[in-house]
Design an enzyme around this catalytic site. Structure first.
Site, PDB file in Angstrom:
ATOM      1  N   VAL A   1      71.422 -41.991 -39.278  1.00 49.98           N
ATOM      2  CA  VAL A   1      71.741 -42.098 -39.634  1.00 49.98           C
ATOM      3  C   VAL A   1      70.647 -41.648 -41.086  1.00 49.98           C
ATOM      4  CG1 VAL A   1      72.067 -43.921 -41.764  1.00 49.98           C
ATOM      5  CG2 VAL A   1      73.020 -44.187 -39.492  1.00 49.98           C
ATOM      6  N   PRO A   2      70.583 -40.976 -42.065  1.00 47.83           N
ATOM      7  CA  PRO A   2      69.530 -40.322 -42.946  1.00 47.83           C
ATOM      8  C   PRO A   2      68.684 -41.324 -43.564  1.00 47.83           C
ATOM      9  CG  PRO A   2      71.746 -39.495 -43.358  1.00 47.83           C
ATOM     10  CD  PRO A   2      72.028 -40.490 -41.733  1.00 47.83           C
ATOM     11  N   CYS A   3      67.859 -42.881 -43.117  1.00 47.33           N
ATOM     12  CA  CYS A   3      68.147 -43.508 -43.801  1.00 47.33           C
ATOM     13  C   CYS A   3      66.721 -43.130 -45.073  1.00 47.33           C
ATOM     14  CB  CYS A   3      67.416 -44.769 -43.326  1.00 47.33           C
ATOM     15  SG  CYS A   3      68.266 -45.159 -41.422  1.00 47.33           S
ATOM     16  N   HIS A   4      66.413 -42.407 -44.230  1.00 43.14           N
ATOM     17  CA  HIS A   4      65.118 -41.504 -45.677  1.00 43.14           C
ATOM     18  C   HIS A   4      65.806 -41.302 -46.772  1.00 43.14           C
ATOM     19  CE1 HIS A   4      66.749 -37.702 -43.839  1.00 43.14           C
ATOM     20  NE2 HIS A   4      65.958 -37.227 -44.814  1.00 43.14           N
ATOM     21  N   ARG A   5      67.039 -41.275 -46.978  1.00 46.45           N
ATOM     22  CA  ARG A   5      67.803 -40.662 -48.069  1.00 46.45           C
ATOM     23  C   ARG A   5      68.139 -41.905 -49.309  1.00 46.45           C
ATOM     24  NH1 ARG A   5      71.054 -35.981 -45.025  1.00 46.45           N
ATOM     25  NH2 ARG A   5      69.258 -34.791 -44.794  1.00 46.45           N
TER      26      ARG A   5
END
Length: 112
Positions: free
Chosen positions: A63-67
């Site tokens: 999951v691209p949590c950094h976004r």
């Protein structure tokens, strides 16, 4: 204002899966906020639960949590890698260290 009608204890696996699904739709170079994701899921009072779900992403799930940033565009305090990942995707930051939400805020659109 706190909404006591929501049983936050019941926001378990299903809620987390829905959060992950939404976050996976955020394209590279864009960001969303915890509150926007909560509102998109029909629970605008649960932005902290979105943050908690992202903190608990299993190792086997990508999951691209950094976004995801806060409502001001501020990255997660102490997570230095987040800013680096966003910069690599072309996300720009203002002088105060927050993401420039005018340029990079993702707007969910319903598929036709």
């Amino acid at each position: 204002m706190k909404d006591y009608k929501v049983d936050k204890a019941s926001l378990s696996d299903e809620f987390r899966r829905e959060v992950y699904q939404v976050v996976c739709e955020i394209p590279s170079g864009k960001v969303s906020t915890y509150g926007s994701i909560a509102a998109l899921l029909g629970m605008p009072q649960c932005s902290r639960m979105v943050g908690r779900a992202l903190k608990l992403v299993p190792d086997d799930v990508s999951v691209p949590c950094h976004r995801v940033v806060n409502a001001s565009g501020r990255p997660v305090p102490g997570w230095e890698e987040q800013k680096r990942l966003l910069l690599e995707e072309g996300v720009s930051f203002k002088q105060n260290g927050c993401v420039d939400l005018k340029k990079h805020l993702w707007s969910y659109s319903v598929p036709e």
